[in-house]
Design an enzyme around this catalytic site. Structure first.
Site, PDB file in Angstrom:
ATOM      1  N   GLU B 144       0.806  -1.226   0.000  1.00 47.43           N
ATOM      2  CA  GLU B 144       0.000   0.000   0.000  1.00 47.43           C
ATOM      3  C   GLU B 144       0.833   1.267   0.000  1.00 47.43           C
ATOM      4  O   GLU B 144       0.522   2.217  -0.705  1.00 47.43           O
ATOM      5  CB  GLU B 144      -0.923   0.050   1.227  1.00 47.43           C
ATOM      6  N   HIS B 213     -10.331  -4.907  10.465  1.00 48.61           N
ATOM      7  CA  HIS B 213     -11.011  -4.739   9.186  1.00 48.61           C
ATOM      8  C   HIS B 213     -12.300  -3.959   9.347  1.00 48.61           C
ATOM      9  O   HIS B 213     -13.186  -4.045   8.508  1.00 48.61           O
ATOM     10  CB  HIS B 213     -11.302  -6.108   8.559  1.00 48.61           C
TER      11      HIS B 213
END
Lengths: 390, 408
Positions: B144, B213
């Site tokens: 990322e 998450h």
């Protein structure tokens, strides 16, 4: 070139005062002589997973004198910045490049302005090489309006869009993924240009570097990763920070080349080689073996982690400007005096630029709020949060 | 809660035309006549720049298979074409927006994990790689930090990447790139470089996805200068905001929600782009202003049903623009109702609600009859157990109680 010597010799046999007057008022033009000269680099190149180029480099008087002039200017600029910092006209962080000039000029000689260069915070001289002016440089360092980033960036944030110079970044290693993006855009638009992403030996241990390496290799992006190895990551010597200080080999599946970064011609040769390689075979790593005379920044004396003998030793044996000077004198391209004049000229240019930069005003207070968002882009007309109720 | 809420946004549209004479029209100044921006209520304005409404490239959407005939009769002065609609799920609306922009502008590209061949983990980019190729819809490795940096670097040269975080939470790894390079480069370069990226992805509390998450990153990103943040909540605004975000010259973070991807709605066939800086009036009212965004909009509307039955008249505004706040719309509402309830999914500490409370208090305290109430998620990592997870986010019953308290 022989002609100019004859002229000088004959002039000096005439009226001495006139000679002095003439030679000091005549701006010595850089020789436009492009007859090729062949030179050997100081040391051979070492390759990793690639055939290194030969030690023989072709150059010419014009190029050598340009190298000398440019490096003298860069050196002068950095020394002047040192004084300005001590006089508290430059504040914050100031990372000086003196000693590493050969990398900047050698790279420029191999590239065009359509190629992109991105580097970290030791960016003053690269900025100059990309077409930045001394005024923009000093004004930015002093936080004035005429600075390249309008006084809002500072030492670590020099940029020159028209020159293909993408900065100027403060966070170690973060510029390498950006460089990846520049190369991606070049591949996307198929424009046959390359990106040189510079980083230091300290940044070579950053994870994002390996992430970027993987991506440029995976997609064959025209990126050249250049490790400017000055052997110290701030105060930590490379052997104390890296298990493997052979940074040119760190690419593993990406070929690498180790270059004497104090030899401008070697740098030029390597960068030309790298550009060809990147356009044909994909990315390559260049390790420039170089050295910085100053400490990491102006807040670091640079002598607590290395000996003065080491610094003076490098200055005597490997100084990039001295090398070119010796080359010029050996090939009789200019006299000692002419070279000294060039250095004096550089000093004069720098002093003039500093004087002009000092006159440049501080940014207007309204500049605090400009360039946060792109101008005239919907948002400007919109009341920003917390800016007052009326 | 129902996974498909049929046209909940659509039925709440108001056709009150004097609401639309807003100076905020100047925020459309960038349109250059090439598109017209709409108030979310569905009325067309700003379209008359001497140009008629441009015909949509219908082959992109006609394949949806819905009937092309208008379901309502044309009113005089109403654009007939605008009433042609097709039904989409929210993720399809996002894809339509993305697809249209990629067709329109070759510099728009997508990058992220599994966006290409896999079609996107939430199917937002499904089919795009086949259509535009592997370079324009780029499958990145799991990195990322560097692929966000790569997108930003590409944007510096003029490309317009849409960077997807598979889950917003993963973008924490790219925080340095987003904060320092994305947000600040325009400023530190003295205006030389623009960063027209869109960073998007699903966030929010899902169905027992676990703490890592279920993150809400809007609270972390909100202080970054130089970025804009928007949160979509319906298929209609999802498509409009996606298009607006791509066309915006500033970096935009588009917050989607994991649980909203399957919302169904009928959206116009005609091309439309929404304004990034405007809030959406979901339900006008008189008694209290309820400000919300993303998934909490639906909890609020559920609570609103109960409240209406109890005799209250709440005004519900989906703020949509998280940075900057649409203080114009919000201010008008506060001036009318004098009471404010904020319902958000962020954590209590340092959330969007906290900033919004401060902004409203600073600007409109004279108009408030009661302190602002802010309902947020609990300051806890989201637990796995279903019941515990339910208690971390604001539920409709709590909203009803809060309004009752506020309006005492």
């Amino acid at each position: 070139m022989a002609l100019s010597h004859v002229a000088t010799a004959s002039r000096s046999q005439l009226l001495n005062p006139l000679t002095i007057l003439l030679s000091s008022s005549l701006r010595r033009p850089i020789s436009t002589d492009t007859t090729p000269i062949t030179v050997e680099t100081s040391v051979p190149f070492t390759g990793h997973k690639c055939e290194p180029p030969s030690r023989t480099v072709e150059t010419n008087p014009q190029e050598l004198l340009t190298f000398f002039k440019d490096m003298a200017l860069m050196r002068r600029m950095e020394i002047a910045a040192d004084s300005l910092y001590k006089a508290k006209l430059i504040r914050g962080f100031c990372h000086l490049y003196d000693g590493q000039e050969a990398v900047a000029v050698g790279m420029e000689a191999a590239l065009t302005q359509k190629d992109c260069i991105i580097t970290a915070y030791r960016d003053h001289c690269i900025f100059l090489g990309r077409g930045g002016t001394l005024l923009e440089s000093f004004a930015e360092l002093m936080g004035r309006q005429d600075g390249c980033s309008r006084g809002k960036g500072g030492s670590m944030h020099f940029y020159k869009k028209e020159g293909g110079f993408y900065g100027g970044h403060g966070i170690v290693g973060a510029q390498v993924p950006l460089g990846c993006g520049l190369a991606f855009a070049q591949k996307y638009s198929k424009d046959e240009n390359v990106t040189f992403a510079l980083y230091g030996d300290g940044a070579a241990n950053q994870g994002q570097l390996f992430e970027a390496l993987n991506m440029v290799a995976l997609w064959d992006l025209p990126a050249i990763l250049v490790c400017e190895n000055n052997h110290y990551g701030m105060g930590t010597a490379e052997w104390r920070a890296a298990k493997s200080p052979a940074y040119y080999k760190r690419g593993d599946y990406v070929p690498g080349l180790k270059v004497d970064g104090m030899d401008a011609l070697a740098v030029k040769r390597a960068c030309k080689f790298a550009k060809e390689h990147a356009l044909k075979n994909g990315p390559i790593i260049l390790e420039m073996d170089t050295y910085r005379y100053h400490g990491h920044s102006m807040s670091d004396p640079g002598s607590t982690y290395r000996t003065r003998d080491e610094i003076t030793g490098i200055r005597q044996e490997r100084d990039p400007i001295e090398r070119i000077r010796k080359l010029i004198l050996a090939h009789d391209l200019a006299t000692e005096k002419e070279l000294k004049d060039i250095e004096k000229e550089a000093r004069k240019d720098v002093d003039e630029a500093i004087a002009k930069a000092k006159e440049s005003p501080m940014p207007d207070p309204s500049e605090l709020f400009t360039n946060i968002y792109v101008k005239d882009c919907g948002l400007e007309g919109h009341r920003l949060m917390g800016k007052g109720s009326s | 809660m129902a996974a498909t809420i049929q046209g909940i946004g659509a039925t709440a549209y108001s056709v009150n035309s004097d609401r639309f004479q807003l100076p905020s029209l100047r925020s459309f100044s960038e349109s250059k006549g090439r598109f017209f921006a709409l108030r979310s209520e569905g009325k067309v304005i700003g379209g008359s720049r001497g140009r008629n409404v441009s015909p949509l490239v219908t082959n992109a959407v006609a394949a949806k298979g819905e009937s092309a005939t208008a379901s309502t009769s044309a009113k005089p002065g109403f654009n007939v074409l605008f009433l042609l609609r097709h039904e989409v799920l929210l993720f399809e609306a996002l894809r339509e927006g993305l697809d249209e922009e990629m067709m329109r502008d070759p510099s728009v590209c997508v990058m992220g994990e599994d966006v290409g061949h896999y079609g996107g983990s939430y199917k937002v980019t499904k089919g795009l790689a086949e259509k535009y190729g592997d370079l324009r819809v780029l499958d990145t490795p799991i990195a990322e930090n560097s692929f966000t940096g790569m997108g930003i670097g590409a944007a510096m040269t003029g490309l317009r990447p849409v960077i997807e975080g598979m889950n917003m939470g993963f973008l924490l790894l790219a925080f340095n790139q987003i904060s320092n390079n994305c947000g600040m480069l325009h400023y530190t370069s003295g205006g030389q470089f623009k960063i027209p990226v869109v960073i998007r992805g699903p966030g929010g509390v899902g169905r027992q996805l676990g703490a890592e998450h279920s993150q809400r990153l809007e609270s972390y990103f909100q202080s970054i200068p130089g970025i804009q943040m928007v949160a979509c909540s319906t298929p209609y605004n999802a498509k409009g905001l996606m298009k607006a975000a791509i066309r915006c010259e500033n970096p935009v973070i588009l917050f989607e929600h994991v649980l909203l991807y399957n919302l169904k709605e009928r959206i116009p066939d005609e091309e439309y782009v929404l304004s990034l800086e405007e809030a959406e009036m979901v339900r006008p009212g008189e008694h209290v202003t309820i400000l919300t965004y993303s998934r909490m909009r639906y909890h609020v509307m559920q609570a609103a049903k109960t409240l209406v039955n109890k005799g209250y008249d709440p005004e519900v505004i989906d703020i949509r623009s998280l940075k900057p706040f649409d203080l114009y719309t919000i201010g008008n509402s506060v001036k009318k109702t004098h009471r404010v309830l904020i319902v958000e999914e962020c954590m209590r500490t340092g959330g969007i609600g906290a900033s919004l409370t401060a902004a409203i208090t600073e600007n409109f305290h004279d108009y408030l009859d009661a302190p602002i109430v802010c309902l947020s998620s609990q300051d806890v990592p989201t637990p796995y157990a279903g019941t515990l997870e339910e208690w971390t986010v604001v539920q409709p019953a709590q909203i009803v109680t809060a309004v009752e308290q506020l309006c005492k």
